[in-house]
Design a protein around this motif. Structure first.
Motif, PDB file in Angstrom:
ATOM      1  N   MET A 180     -52.099  43.735  65.786  1.00 20.56           N
ATOM      2  CA  MET A 180     -52.101  45.176  66.010  1.00 20.56           C
ATOM      3  C   MET A 180     -51.142  45.526  67.137  1.00 20.56           C
ATOM      4  SD  MET A 180     -56.215  45.594  65.853  1.00 20.56           S
ATOM      5  CE  MET A 180     -56.292  47.362  65.912  1.00 20.56           C
ATOM      6  N   SER A 181     -50.606  46.740  67.072  1.00 20.46           N
ATOM      7  CA  SER A 181     -49.719  47.191  68.145  1.00 20.46           C
ATOM      8  C   SER A 181     -50.564  47.548  69.371  1.00 20.46           C
ATOM      9  CB  SER A 181     -48.948  48.419  67.692  1.00 20.46           C
ATOM     10  OG  SER A 181     -49.817  49.534  67.676  1.00 20.46           O
ATOM     11  N   GLY A 182     -49.867  47.756  70.482  1.00 19.26           N
ATOM     12  CA  GLY A 182     -50.554  48.091  71.715  1.00 19.26           C
ATOM     13  C   GLY A 182     -51.414  49.340  71.568  1.00 19.26           C
ATOM     14  N   GLY A 183     -50.863  50.357  70.915  1.00 16.80           N
ATOM     15  CA  GLY A 183     -51.601  51.604  70.759  1.00 16.80           C
ATOM     16  C   GLY A 183     -52.838  51.428  69.889  1.00 16.80           C
ATOM     17  N   GLU A 184     -52.685  50.653  68.820  1.00 20.62           N
ATOM     18  CA  GLU A 184     -53.825  50.401  67.940  1.00 20.62           C
ATOM     19  C   GLU A 184     -54.910  49.619  68.678  1.00 20.62           C
ATOM     20  OE1 GLU A 184     -50.905  50.317  64.049  1.00 20.62           O
ATOM     21  OE2 GLU A 184     -51.589  48.450  64.950  1.00 20.62           O
ATOM     22  N   GLN A 185     -54.457  48.663  69.480  1.00 23.18           N
ATOM     23  CA  GLN A 185     -55.422  47.898  70.280  1.00 23.18           C
ATOM     24  C   GLN A 185     -56.159  48.814  71.257  1.00 23.18           C
ATOM     25  OE1 GLN A 185     -53.833  44.489  72.247  1.00 23.18           O
ATOM     26  NE2 GLN A 185     -53.501  43.357  70.346  1.00 23.18           N
ATOM     27  N   GLN A 186     -55.430  49.765  71.832  1.00 23.72           N
ATOM     28  CA  GLN A 186     -56.053  50.681  72.777  1.00 23.72           C
ATOM     29  C   GLN A 186     -57.140  51.506  72.087  1.00 23.72           C
ATOM     30  OE1 GLN A 186     -55.331  51.011  76.311  1.00 23.72           O
ATOM     31  NE2 GLN A 186     -57.350  51.858  75.935  1.00 23.72           N
ATOM     32  N   MET A 187     -56.825  52.004  70.899  1.00 28.11           N
ATOM     33  CA  MET A 187     -57.823  52.784  70.161  1.00 28.11           C
ATOM     34  C   MET A 187     -59.031  51.920  69.835  1.00 28.11           C
ATOM     35  SD  MET A 187     -55.674  54.956  67.445  1.00 28.11           S
ATOM     36  CE  MET A 187     -53.952  55.062  67.668  1.00 28.11           C
ATOM     37  N   LEU A 188     -58.755  50.694  69.418  1.00 28.17           N
ATOM     38  CA  LEU A 188     -59.856  49.801  69.076  1.00 28.17           C
ATOM     39  C   LEU A 188     -60.714  49.508  70.303  1.00 28.17           C
ATOM     40  CD1 LEU A 188     -61.385  47.956  67.190  1.00 28.17           C
ATOM     41  CD2 LEU A 188     -59.663  46.183  67.571  1.00 28.17           C
ATOM     42  N   SER A 189     -60.063  49.338  71.433  1.00 25.30           N
ATOM     43  CA  SER A 189     -60.815  49.044  72.650  1.00 25.30           C
ATOM     44  C   SER A 189     -61.759  50.197  72.995  1.00 25.30           C
ATOM     45  CB  SER A 189     -59.844  48.772  73.795  1.00 25.30           C
ATOM     46  OG  SER A 189     -60.537  48.315  74.923  1.00 25.30           O
ATOM     47  N   ILE A 190     -61.259  51.421  72.850  1.00 26.05           N
ATOM     48  CA  ILE A 190     -62.111  52.590  73.125  1.00 26.05           C
ATOM     49  C   ILE A 190     -63.239  52.665  72.090  1.00 26.05           C
ATOM     50  CG2 ILE A 190     -62.171  55.110  73.221  1.00 26.05           C
ATOM     51  CD1 ILE A 190     -59.303  55.015  74.285  1.00 26.05           C
ATOM     52  N   ALA A 191     -62.872  52.491  70.829  1.00 24.85           N
ATOM     53  CA  ALA A 191     -63.872  52.573  69.766  1.00 24.85           C
ATOM     54  C   ALA A 191     -64.953  51.515  69.965  1.00 24.85           C
ATOM     55  CB  ALA A 191     -63.194  52.385  68.411  1.00 24.85           C
ATOM     56  N   ARG A 192     -64.530  50.333  70.360  1.00 18.70           N
ATOM     57  CA  ARG A 192     -65.468  49.226  70.572  1.00 18.70           C
ATOM     58  C   ARG A 192     -66.495  49.585  71.654  1.00 18.70           C
ATOM     59  NH1 ARG A 192     -62.736  43.799  72.770  1.00 18.70           N
ATOM     60  NH2 ARG A 192     -62.512  45.137  74.590  1.00 18.70           N
ATOM     61  N   THR A 193     -65.999  50.221  72.722  1.00 26.71           N
ATOM     62  CA  THR A 193     -66.907  50.609  73.786  1.00 26.71           C
ATOM     63  C   THR A 193     -67.845  51.734  73.329  1.00 26.71           C
ATOM     64  OG1 THR A 193     -65.330  49.911  75.441  1.00 26.71           O
ATOM     65  CG2 THR A 193     -67.008  51.462  76.153  1.00 26.71           C
ATOM     66  N   LEU A 194     -67.304  52.660  72.519  1.00 29.40           N
ATOM     67  CA  LEU A 194     -68.155  53.754  72.032  1.00 29.40           C
ATOM     68  C   LEU A 194     -69.285  53.225  71.147  1.00 29.40           C
ATOM     69  CD1 LEU A 194     -65.558  56.551  71.228  1.00 29.40           C
ATOM     70  CD2 LEU A 194     -67.309  56.581  73.009  1.00 29.40           C
ATOM     71  N   MET A 195     -69.085  52.082  70.496  1.00 33.25           N
ATOM     72  CA  MET A 195     -70.134  51.492  69.663  1.00 33.25           C
ATOM     73  C   MET A 195     -71.409  51.214  70.468  1.00 33.25           C
ATOM     74  SD  MET A 195     -69.563  51.076  66.416  1.00 33.25           S
ATOM     75  CE  MET A 195     -70.609  49.717  65.854  1.00 33.25           C
ATOM     76  N   GLY A 196     -71.266  51.132  71.790  1.00 29.58           N
ATOM     77  CA  GLY A 196     -72.432  50.942  72.642  1.00 29.58           C
ATOM     78  C   GLY A 196     -73.138  52.239  72.959  1.00 29.58           C
ATOM     79  N   ASN A 197     -72.701  53.342  72.364  1.00 32.54           N
ATOM     80  CA  ASN A 197     -73.292  54.671  72.571  1.00 32.54           C
ATOM     81  C   ASN A 197     -73.495  55.012  74.048  1.00 32.54           C
ATOM     82  OD1 ASN A 197     -73.755  55.526  69.751  1.00 32.54           O
ATOM     83  ND2 ASN A 197     -75.007  53.660  69.717  1.00 32.54           N
ATOM     84  N   PRO A 198     -72.425  54.915  74.825  1.00 32.29           N
ATOM     85  CA  PRO A 198     -72.555  55.185  76.259  1.00 32.29           C
ATOM     86  C   PRO A 198     -72.664  56.678  76.571  1.00 32.29           C
ATOM     87  CG  PRO A 198     -70.271  54.792  75.720  1.00 32.29           C
ATOM     88  CD  PRO A 198     -71.037  54.595  74.443  1.00 32.29           C
TER      89      PRO A 198
END
Lengths: 615, 236, 257
Positions: free
Chosen positions: B137-155
């Motif tokens: 994945m590109s840097g930008g895609e990784q960034q989105m995934l990183s945010i999405a991954r954290t949101l999966m924890g319903n913070p």
């Protein structure tokens, strides 16, 4: 060559590869997640074998058939898995942050504890398990008979690989394990409790070790030596495959299984030599194994000797100690002198290891190799060339130094856990050579009749010879530690980047350190051989290496005199306690674990620390 | 407004080097606060210190009214405080869906739970590559995934470290949009950013850090209006 | 001829370009700063000059001799001293012994097996410590020093090799603000007196503009600007690199309530 012979050799190679993979896979999974090389993994394998050999016959008595047999194998693996949980909760959990040396030692403590417990629970005899129902008759392959159970084993490896693959890909637990193998901290920052993950991983790893052991039940009798022999092979598999990589372990096990099956044609005496050559070749080309990652391997052992202001008391104290030791024969009886000789010998042996660990930060787990080379070198000189002690001792020393130079040339390319495991594997291979090359080394019985020259044959004289040589070597090593060379080793231990940036050639210095330490250890091996009149393969065994490490730890890694004190204390304890109990190894194991957990500075180190705190 | 995250007198160290010198600030429920400052000012360390990922001392470090000082990172995350690291730290051997799975936690009361499907709605690019591994994945895609991954924890709140760093401009816009959506969903964001133009577009308040010390706190508009302060603290 | 001459240096990691066609020179006695945003490739360039990282292409020359492929220890012998972003010292030794260790290596005695190390080159070590203001601390354990002082020890260690070129990777990172200027003043003074060229990376713009004779700006692996501190301060491309890409957002500067 007969094609049917080749086919059968290849098949039996695949069968041992399967067994090896199942066990090593557990080790590599546990390492990937916890970053601990679990020395006790071989013990779990052994428990699996004993449990299987005991449990399966009971089940078969109750109802004979394949179902109870395989249920018994699985149940044994589950029991071992639960023991793995126990080990994680009671011990590993407390040492995740500890230096590698301590982790290895603590888990070796578990090895010792398990050895005694296994004898206590299952009895001292080897236990041969039942053959698998339905698989008793051999099958015919190209006109040769081949055990059908081996075919099942051949299938078991890929089946386990497939199941582990499914577990890692298709379950949340597996996804977390893979994530944690890559980046533990991030997994934790996403809200995953590592403690539970680690416990689960230990269950899985121990289950696989138990399974590997239980599957051996119809092939090999469960015996008390299988823990250390399998752990050495597992180390080779994980190192060659790449630490933490399951497919790597599979590939490495396959290659090693075949090498062992066909290596017998090249080195009939020791197939392990071929394995070692493979490992050397792989690691020269790929220092992290087939699929390993460079970031996993870690650095050296950073805790060690520090500079101290020279004390005026050192010289008078040394002289006084020498006079006292020289006067010992005036008061001591023959038995005490024998003990004193052993303490001197092991004191120097541990001290030579201190040059590597305490000064150089190089955690060598195979120091017995050089002790054993010294002993065998001297003994072989006596046996084959009729050399007198005066010539045999230097020959032993030279053989050990050459061995250290050879092993060192290779291991200084590595660091951290790889170095520890490789030195151990190298020592295990020498052990296997000594064990298997019966014509030259006398095999299990070793070589007898290694006595000192007539003038030194009297116990008192030999004691004085030992004192002069060990004290001389120890003082020389102390000078070396204080000299620029010792300082350079410490510099590299403290900061490789800084050492390199001030022009130090790291590998060359470390290689020289290995050679020097090996020479000193070789001297002690020779002295030991002449003191006992014989040598045997246990001198090269893992327990001998661990003895030196225990002495080092007992005395304190941060101190120069620590190993000498540690040797004295350990020997005295062994002498006093061993006759009183059948559980010496259990006590020693618990003591090692306790030392790592509550006494990591060692005896001398703790006293020094108290003095410094008060000052 | 309820104070969600309260930080008083935070100091942090790397080994023996001190990096933060007694920072104090807070984050209210549902707001976006930007920590701005130059490279190396201590923004990243601040976020790591809150998460318990670096050695830190504080007079007070509380989240949702309870102290989280000295807690291990997983407990902080379990408390509903998400963290998106500076270098994204995607599990590159894992697929997009597996990365999201690692971040999953049980829903917390009050919010609608995040699911992979909802997140793919927020980041449409990810929807097209759910089976792809992180290392492709590109840097930008990784960034989105990183945010999405954290949101999966319903913070309830997210610490977001330098999301625009090294990302193509078009993706930066998507990110800004996503952060605004998160805010509408009631997720508070503490954002570390040296790209102040990006921060200005999404943050309610600014906290300016300079050499590990707090230089300014106030509404984003005030910071934007103060050319002298901006020039001085962001340099150049 | 420049002291340090870098030509066409390039490096990529798995397809990601970390440095592209980097070229610059550095003279004796000159302080040259290498700046750029996070991930611009400063460390990559720095480590290629220090020898920690082999470049994919290009050359590094010191005093006209090609040193591109030499390991760090050989570069030390050719006259390159360096300090690290996270100070690297021998923490098990005293302050003086740290410097003595470097002197022992400089004099080619590191494999001597006899004769205590702690008495060798001690006077020379003390005078180096004197220069960095640490003479008082000579016999203290290095592990007991404040971080700022460890950075000074590093400087003394680097000077022990009688360097022509000093590489300093973020020399003031992790130091208290007031220590920073003092360390850089000291470095500048030594560089001027001994005619040592200094190449340093730095995040703190006060340090950069206060001490660099010349500044190189690296963005996405390429040098986008080069000039005196004042010229760089006014350069629009640099402002963009540091303030963020102004075109990245539809409405830059628009504050939301």
């Amino acid at each position: 060559m007969d094609p049917s012979f080749l086919a059968v050799q290849a098949l039996s190679g695949f069968a041992s590869a399967s067994s090896l993979f199942i066990t090593a896979c557990g080790l590599t999974l546990v390492f990937g997640v916890t970053r601990i090389v679990n020395f006790a993994h071989g013990s779990l394998y052994m428990i699996g074998a004993y449990t299987g050999a005991t449990l399966v016959p009971r089940l078969l008595e109750w109802s004979y058939g394949p179902v109870p047999f395989w249920a018994g194998i699985l149940a044994s693996a589950v029991i071992v898995g639960l023991i793995g949980i126990l080990i994680e909760v009671l011990l590993l959990r407390r040492i995740y942050g500890a230096p590698e040396l301590f982790q290895l030692l603590a888990t070796f403590g578990v090895v010792l504890v398990v050895q005694d417990l296994v004898v206590h629970v299952f009895g001292p005899q080897d236990i041969l398990g039942p053959r698998a129902p339905g698989l008793r008759a051999p099958v015919e392959i190209l006109g040769r008979r081949f055990p059908s159970y081996e075919l099942v084993l051949i299938a078991a490896g890929p089946v386990v690989l497939g199941l582990v693959w499914l577990l890692l890909r298709k379950t949340r637990f597996g996804v977390l394990v893979r994530a944690a193998t890559q980046d533990r901290e991030m997994v934790s920052a996403l809200g995953v409790n590592q403690a539970l993950l680690f416990t689960g991983t230990l269950f899985l790893g121990a289950f696989l070790a138990g399974l590997g052991g239980a599957l051996q039940v119809p092939r090999v009798a469960a015996n008390t030596g299988m823990d250390l022999s399998v752990i050495a092979e597992c180390f080779v598999v994980t190192v060659v495959g790449g630490m933490g990589s399951v497919p790597g372990a599979f590939l490495a096990a396959l290659v090693i299984g075949q090498l062992q099956a066909f290596g017998i044609l090249i080195f009939p005496k020791s197939t392990l030599v071929v394995v070692f050559l493979l490992m050397a070749a792989v690691l020269v080309v790929r220092p992290y194994g087939f699929f390993g990652r460079p970031e996993i391997i870690g650095g050296g052992h950073a805790v060690g000797i520090v500079s101290r202001a020279p004390s005026r008391a050192t010289l008078p104290l040394t002289v006084a100690l020498m006079i006292l030791l020289a006067a010992l024969p005036l008061v001591a009886d023959a038995y005490l002198l024998k003990v004193a000789i052993e303490i001197l010998v092991f004191g120097l042996f541990a001290f030579s290891l201190q040059l590597l660990i305490g000064v150089g930060g190089l955690v060598s787990f195979g120091h017995a190799a050089f002790f054993g080379l010294g002993a065998y070198g001297a003994a072989l000189a006596v046996k084959w060339f009729g050399a007198p002690m005066e010539a045999a001792l230097p020959l032993g020393l030279v053989l050990a130094a050459l061995g250290a130079a050879l092993i060192g040339a290779f291991v200084v390319r590595l660091s951290g856990i790889y170095l520890a495991m490789l030195t151990l594997a190298a020592a295990q291979i020498l052990y296997a050579v000594a064990f298997q090359w019966v014509d030259v080394t006398g095999g299990d019985n070793g070589i007898v009749g290694v006595w000192p020259s007539p003038w030194a044959n009297e116990r008192t004289v030999y004691y004085l010879v030992t004192l002069v040589l060990t004290a001389g070597a120890a003082l020389a090593l102390m000078r070396i530690i204080d000299a620029p060379f010792g300082y350079s080793l410490r510099a590299m231990r403290d900061s490789e980047a800084r050492a390199e940036a001030i022009g130090l050639h790291i590998r060359r210095h470390r290689w020289l350190a290995f050679t020097l330490a090996g020479a000193a250890a070789g001297l002690t091996g020779g002295l030991y051989a002449f003191s006992r009149g014989s040598v045997d393969p246990t001198l090269l065994g893992i327990p001998t290496s661990v003895d030196a490490l225990t002495m080092l730890l007992l005395g304190g890694i941060q101190t120069i005199t620590g190993p000498l004190v540690g040797a004295g204390v350990l020997h005295a304890l062994r002498d006093q306690i061993m006759p009183l109990t059948d559980y010496w190894r259990l006590l020693l194991g618990l003591a090692i674990i306790a030392m790592v957990l509550i006494f990591p500075r060692g005896l001398v180190g703790t006293v020094q620390h108290w003095r410094e705190v008060r000052a | 407004m309820t104070v969600l995250l309260d930080v008083q007198g935070l100091s942090a160290f790397y080994g023996r080097a001190q990096v933060l010198f007694g920072l104090s600030f807070h984050l209210n429920a549902g707001e976006v606060v930007a920590l701005v400052g130059r490279n190396g000012a201590g923004k990243t360390t601040t976020l790591k210190a809150i998460m318990g990922l670096v050695e830190a001392r504080s007079e007070r470090l509380s989240y949702k009214g309870g102290s989280i000082a000295g807690w291990p990172a997983y407990r902080v995350a379990r408390q509903g405080l998400g963290y998106v690291p500076e270098d994204r730290r995607i599990f590159t051997d894992l697929t997009v869906e597996e990365n999201l799975e690692v971040g999953r936690q049980a829903p917390r009361g009050g919010h609608q739970a995040w699911t992979p499907e909802r997140l793919f709605g927020l980041f449409p690019n990810l929807a097209e590559m759910r089976g792809r591994r992180g290392n492709q994945m590109s840097g930008g895609e990784q960034q989105m995934l990183s945010i999405a991954r954290t949101l999966m924890g319903n913070p309830d709140a997210i610490l977001l470290d330098e999301p625009s760093e090294g990302i193509a401009p078009v993706i930066v816009q998507t990110l800004a949009e996503a952060i605004r959506t998160m805010k509408q969903e009631g997720v508070a964001v503490l954002l570390s950013e040296q790209n102040w133009a990006f921060a200005a577009g999404i943050a309610d308040r600014a906290c300016v850090i300079e050499r590990g010390e707090m230089r300014f706190q106030g509404p984003m508009a005030d910071f934007l209006a103060d050319d002298a302060l901006r020039a001085e603290t962001l340099g150049v | 001829m420049s002291l340090l001459d870098v030509q066409g240096l390039g490096k990529s990691f798995g397809g990601v370009v970390a440095a592209r066609n980097v070229r610059f020179g550095l003279d004796r006695g000159e302080m040259l700063a290498l700046i750029g945003p996070n991930g611009a490739g400063k460390s990559t360039v720095f480590n290629m000059i220090g020898g920690q990282l082999p470049p994919d292409g290009g050359t590094v020359s010191l005093d006209g001799a090609d040193i591109t492929r030499l390991p760090p220890r050989e570069r030390f012998r050719r006259g390159i001293g360096r300090t690290f972003q996270v100070a690297q010292a021998f923490l098990s030794m005293s302050v003086a012994e740290n410097v003595q260790m470097a002197l022992i290596s400089h004099h080619g005695e590191s494999r001597a097996l006899w004769g205590p190390a702690r008495t060798r080159h001690r006077d020379e070590a003390l005078s180096l410590l004197e220069r960095v203001g640490l003479a008082e601390a000579a016999d203290r354990p290095c592990a007991a020093l404040a971080y700022g002082d460890v950075k000074r020890v590093e400087l003394a260690v680097a000077l022990a090799g009688a360097p022509k070129l000093l590489l300093m990777d973020e020399p003031t990172a992790g130091m208290a603000p007031r220590e920073r200027a003092a360390l850089m003043d000291l470095t500048a003074e030594i560089a001027a007196r001994d005619r040592i060229g200094v190449l340093f990376t730095e995040h703190d713009m006060d340090v950069v503009f206060g001490h660099a004779d010349r500044v190189l700006v690296l963005v996405r692996g390429e040098i986008v600007a080069e000039g005196t501190a004042d010229a760089i301060r006014e350069n629009p491309r640099v402002r963009e690199a540091y303030l963020g890409d102004a075109h990245a957002l539809a409405a830059p500067g628009g504050a939301r309530p």
